[in-house]
Structures are given as C-alpha cells and as structure tokens.
Design a protein around this motif. Structure first.
Motif, PDB file in Angstrom:
ATOM      1  N   THR A 149       0.829  -1.207   0.000  1.00 45.79           N
ATOM      2  CA  THR A 149       0.000   0.000   0.000  1.00 45.79           C
ATOM      3  C   THR A 149       0.860   1.253   0.000  1.00 45.79           C
ATOM      4  O   THR A 149       1.776   1.380   0.809  1.00 45.79           O
ATOM      5  CB  THR A 149      -0.934   0.030   1.218  1.00 45.79           C
ATOM      6  N   MET A 150       0.545   2.173  -0.912  1.00 43.05           N
ATOM      7  CA  MET A 150       1.263   3.428  -1.040  1.00 43.05           C
ATOM      8  C   MET A 150       0.335   4.587  -0.717  1.00 43.05           C
ATOM      9  O   MET A 150      -0.791   4.650  -1.204  1.00 43.05           O
ATOM     10  CB  MET A 150       1.783   3.585  -2.470  1.00 43.05           C
ATOM     11  N   ALA A 151       0.786   5.521   0.126  1.00 41.15           N
ATOM     12  CA  ALA A 151       0.028   6.732   0.463  1.00 41.15           C
ATOM     13  C   ALA A 151       0.680   7.911  -0.255  1.00 41.15           C
ATOM     14  O   ALA A 151       1.877   8.169  -0.072  1.00 41.15           O
ATOM     15  CB  ALA A 151       0.007   6.961   1.964  1.00 41.15           C
ATOM     16  N   VAL A 152      -0.101   8.625  -1.042  1.00 37.53           N
ATOM     17  CA  VAL A 152       0.414   9.695  -1.909  1.00 37.53           C
ATOM     18  C   VAL A 152      -0.122  11.045  -1.441  1.00 37.53           C
ATOM     19  O   VAL A 152      -1.317  11.205  -1.209  1.00 37.53           O
ATOM     20  CB  VAL A 152       0.000   9.445  -3.372  1.00 37.53           C
ATOM     21  N   SER A 153       0.763  12.021  -1.325  1.00 34.00           N
ATOM     22  CA  SER A 153       0.375  13.366  -0.902  1.00 34.00           C
ATOM     23  C   SER A 153      -0.071  14.192  -2.117  1.00 34.00           C
ATOM     24  O   SER A 153       0.173  13.813  -3.265  1.00 34.00           O
ATOM     25  CB  SER A 153       1.533  14.056  -0.173  1.00 34.00           C
ATOM     26  N   PRO A 154      -0.730  15.340  -1.884  1.00 31.35           N
ATOM     27  CA  PRO A 154      -1.334  16.088  -3.002  1.00 31.35           C
ATOM     28  C   PRO A 154      -0.402  16.430  -4.155  1.00 31.35           C
ATOM     29  O   PRO A 154      -0.761  16.245  -5.317  1.00 31.35           O
ATOM     30  CB  PRO A 154      -1.862  17.350  -2.314  1.00 31.35           C
ATOM     31  N   MET A 155       0.817  16.945  -3.888  1.00 34.31           N
ATOM     32  CA  MET A 155       1.663  17.376  -4.992  1.00 34.31           C
ATOM     33  C   MET A 155       2.218  16.211  -5.809  1.00 34.31           C
ATOM     34  O   MET A 155       2.707  16.404  -6.924  1.00 34.31           O
ATOM     35  CB  MET A 155       2.806  18.266  -4.486  1.00 34.31           C
ATOM     36  N   ALA A 156       2.127  14.997  -5.288  1.00 32.61           N
ATOM     37  CA  ALA A 156       2.588  13.824  -6.031  1.00 32.61           C
ATOM     38  C   ALA A 156       1.441  13.083  -6.713  1.00 32.61           C
ATOM     39  O   ALA A 156       1.685  12.144  -7.480  1.00 32.61           O
ATOM     40  CB  ALA A 156       3.325  12.868  -5.093  1.00 32.61           C
ATOM     41  N   TYR A 212       7.435   1.888  -6.166  1.00 33.66           N
ATOM     42  CA  TYR A 212       6.096   1.314  -6.306  1.00 33.66           C
ATOM     43  C   TYR A 212       6.092  -0.175  -6.661  1.00 33.66           C
ATOM     44  O   TYR A 212       5.048  -0.757  -6.892  1.00 33.66           O
ATOM     45  CB  TYR A 212       5.286   2.092  -7.355  1.00 33.66           C
ATOM     46  N   GLU A 213       7.251  -0.794  -6.702  1.00 36.51           N
ATOM     47  CA  GLU A 213       7.287  -2.218  -7.034  1.00 36.51           C
ATOM     48  C   GLU A 213       6.506  -3.024  -5.993  1.00 36.51           C
ATOM     49  O   GLU A 213       6.740  -2.910  -4.787  1.00 36.51           O
ATOM     50  CB  GLU A 213       8.734  -2.714  -7.097  1.00 36.51           C
ATOM     51  N   GLY A 214       5.587  -3.836  -6.463  1.00 39.26           N
ATOM     52  CA  GLY A 214       4.774  -4.665  -5.580  1.00 39.26           C
ATOM     53  C   GLY A 214       3.574  -3.960  -4.981  1.00 39.26           C
ATOM     54  O   GLY A 214       2.774  -4.588  -4.273  1.00 39.26           O
ATOM     55  N   VAL A 215       3.403  -2.670  -5.251  1.00 36.89           N
ATOM     56  CA  VAL A 215       2.259  -1.934  -4.700  1.00 36.89           C
ATOM     57  C   VAL A 215       0.975  -2.364  -5.403  1.00 36.89           C
ATOM     58  O   VAL A 215       0.889  -2.355  -6.636  1.00 36.89           O
ATOM     59  CB  VAL A 215       2.462  -0.408  -4.842  1.00 36.89           C
ATOM     60  N   GLU A 216      -0.014  -2.733  -4.620  1.00 37.62           N
ATOM     61  CA  GLU A 216      -1.305  -3.160  -5.151  1.00 37.62           C
ATOM     62  C   GLU A 216      -2.406  -2.152  -4.855  1.00 37.62           C
ATOM     63  O   GLU A 216      -3.410  -2.098  -5.562  1.00 37.62           O
ATOM     64  CB  GLU A 216      -1.699  -4.518  -4.544  1.00 37.62           C
ATOM     65  N   GLU A 217      -2.221  -1.361  -3.828  1.00 35.29           N
ATOM     66  CA  GLU A 217      -3.263  -0.409  -3.427  1.00 35.29           C
ATOM     67  C   GLU A 217      -2.647   0.982  -3.265  1.00 35.29           C
ATOM     68  O   GLU A 217      -1.613   1.147  -2.617  1.00 35.29           O
ATOM     69  CB  GLU A 217      -3.912  -0.831  -2.104  1.00 35.29           C
ATOM     70  N   TRP A 218      -3.329   1.964  -3.865  1.00 30.97           N
ATOM     71  CA  TRP A 218      -2.889   3.353  -3.787  1.00 30.97           C
ATOM     72  C   TRP A 218      -3.896   4.143  -2.967  1.00 30.97           C
ATOM     73  O   TRP A 218      -5.095   4.117  -3.252  1.00 30.97           O
ATOM     74  CB  TRP A 218      -2.779   3.952  -5.190  1.00 30.97           C
ATOM     75  N   THR A 219      -3.414   4.813  -1.944  1.00 26.97           N
ATOM     76  CA  THR A 219      -4.281   5.668  -1.136  1.00 26.97           C
ATOM     77  C   THR A 219      -3.776   7.109  -1.264  1.00 26.97           C
ATOM     78  O   THR A 219      -2.617   7.347  -1.603  1.00 26.97           O
ATOM     79  CB  THR A 219      -4.287   5.239   0.338  1.00 26.97           C
TER      80      THR A 219
END
Length: 325
Positions: A252-259, A291-298
């Motif tokens: 799981t990856m958490a992404v901030s607004p500017m990204a 992001y290798e292996g990331v399945e869910e983006w938050t």
C-alpha cells in the motif's frame, strides 16, 4: 496579539456575506472549527485584499447531478466540488499551522471563498474539435474573461475552477499556464491573479473522491509555488518533486497532493487511472519509497513538509512585497 489561525483563514460565500469556517463546513457536512470573523466583501477586486483562493463551480451536466441524487443542485455545488473546496481550505490551514508553529506568517491572512458559478458560452470555443473538447489554454482564457467581466481580479488571488469534463483528455486532471500561473506574479501582462482548473469530473469518473480532493489541492497549491523557491527547498524546480509517496505497508502506497497523478508508473492505472503529463522524476521526490509490488494506492490530503515549507516561503515573500509596496 497575533490573530488566531481561524481568524487568518476565513471563508466566504459568493453572495458577499463572509461566514465563519464553522458555518461553511456545517453547510457542506464537514467538521467544525472555531471562527467568529465576518466580512462584508463582494466578489470583486478589493484594493487591500489578503492572499486568497476563490473556488468557482463550472457547469455540471444532468447525468452528473443524477449520479449524486441532485445533492447541491440549487447552488451548483455537487458533493465533489464541496469536498474539493473543503480540501483546499484544509491544505491552507496546514500551511498556516506549520508556519505558526515556527513563529512565521503571524500577521498574514489567507481567505478561501466560494465564487459564483462560471458558464461558458458556445461562442467561446473555435468552430473545431475544441467546441466539444477544448484545450486547457482555451478553458483558462474563457475563465479569465469571465473574471474580468465580473471585476473579480484582486492581484493576490488564486482563482480555481472546478470543472466536470471526464472525457476531455486535453484538460486532463487540470492545470494552469503562464502568464497567470502564480499569485502575485505581474510579469508578461498578468494582473497578479492566477487561474487554474481542477477537472473533478475526470477524477470522480476515473478514480475516487480521495483523488478529487488531492487534485483540487494540487492545482491550488501550484499557484503559490515558484521555481526558485521550489528549487531552494527541494533541489528541483518541479513542484511535483515536493510530494511524497510513502509505503504504509508492503502493498500500500500513500500519496500526498503534490505527487498525485505522478507517483506511479507512467501507464494506465499506474496509481491514478491516468498519469500526469508533467515532470515526474521519482528520485527527486521529497520522499518516494518505490512502487514495485504496490497493489493499493491511497491518497492523503496531508501536505509534505517540503510543500509546507515552500508555500510558507512564498506567502512570506508575497507579504513582504505587499508591505514594501
């Protein structure tokens, strides 16, 4: 005594009666915050206006209103637009809180306002494919024309248009263009106001409400960042590099607004459904965990420390130029 955070970040309706943030958020279903400040300023240019963001709803088609059960139809503010407005307000609160903790921006006021709906006449687009799928440049030019007609330019305002164009690949998720890309920049014939667009129709149809919130923040914050400040803070002139993509767990990856729209691979479904067309060097991000292996983006509305610092410096420079002028 310096004004409180809620006093310095106030909200307004387009009717001209400024209301407290508590009243505004109550009206859109958000969390309450204390504020007793009221203003009597209409949607027009004001000589001594503070820094501000004015958010305008664009046309919303019937099929979109049906999607939301006609919630907000009387005021032209569907739920995604209201959430986008609240997200922008929350982002500016973060900046002022960050600055205040460091004894900075103590006398600076930033306002978030609701603008009147913006309508686009059919004659505004050339007789070509642009009549159906206008370029970003065309949308921004027509938006600017509407603002000038209303005498709504202050020289210190980010004018953010929320549009519903899920199939307009030319606008994409939104954007802004020179010479009206930065608040306070009066070079190349700009008035000092910025005009920018967040295509929440696209984010709602192709992604999620979380992405809609982040892209509203993303496009507004762009107008309070300059290449020199961004480079001084982050070592790169690209605003996106101030963002973060942090692993919450292995998948799981958490992404901030500017990204947002830039944190994943440049392919369909790489995080957001569509990848941004601007710069996206992950090695230059304030933080990118890969992001290798990331399945869910938050998607989190929390601004990165680099973004907070860069916007704080921009506000400081604008406040200084105002006092010096």
């Amino acid at each position: 005594m310096s004004p409180s955070l809620s006093d310095r970040l106030s909200s307004a309706t387009a009717s001209g009666q400024f209301v407290s943030r508590r009243e505004l958020l109550a009206s859109i279903g958000g969390a309450a915050a204390v504020s007793s400040t009221r203003f009597d300023v209409r949607e027009r240019a004001v000589a001594d206006a503070p820094l501000s963001v004015r958010v305008y709803p664009g046309p919303v088609p019937l099929r979109a209103w049906v999607r939301y059960g006609f919630d907000g139809v009387r005021r032209d503010w569907p739920p995604p637009f209201r959430d986008g407005l609240a997200a922008v307000e929350g982002a500016l609160e973060q900046v002022l809180a960050y600055a205040r903790e460091r004894s900075r921006l103590e006398s600076v006021e930033v306002r978030v306002e609701r603008g009147e709906p913006v309508r686009f006449p059919l004659s505004a687009a050339p007789l070509s494919s642009e009549a159906v799928v206008p370029e970003l440049e065309t949308v921004l030019e027509v938006f600017g024309d509407r603002l000038r007609e209303r005498n709504a330019l202050t020289g210190r305002t980010c004018n953010l248009l929320l549009c519903w164009s899920p199939f307009n690949y030319r606008v994409g998720y939104g954007g802004t263009l020179p010479p009206n890309a930065q608040v306070g920049d009066e070079t190349d014939g700009s008035t000092g106001d910025a005009q920018t667009v967040a295509n929440l129709g696209a984010t709602e149809v192709w992604d999620s409400r979380a992405v809609s919130r982040n892209m509203a923040i993303h496009e507004a914050v762009h107008t309070f960042l300059s290449p020199d400040i961004v480079e001084a803070v982050g070592g790169s002139t690209c605003d996106h590099d101030l963002g973060t993509a942090i692993r919450v767990d292995d998948e799981t990856m958490a992404v901030s607004p500017m990204a947002t729209a830039y944190a994943g691979p440049d392919e369909i479904g790489g995080g957001t459904r569509w990848h941004g067309r601007g710069c996206a060097d992950h090695d230059r991000f304030h933080r990118h965990d890969g992001y290798e292996g990331v399945e869910e983006w938050t998607y989190t509305t929390e601004l990165s420390d680099a973004t907070l610092e860069a916007v704080t410096r921009y506000f400081e420079r604008e406040a200084g130029s105002r006092e010096g002028g």
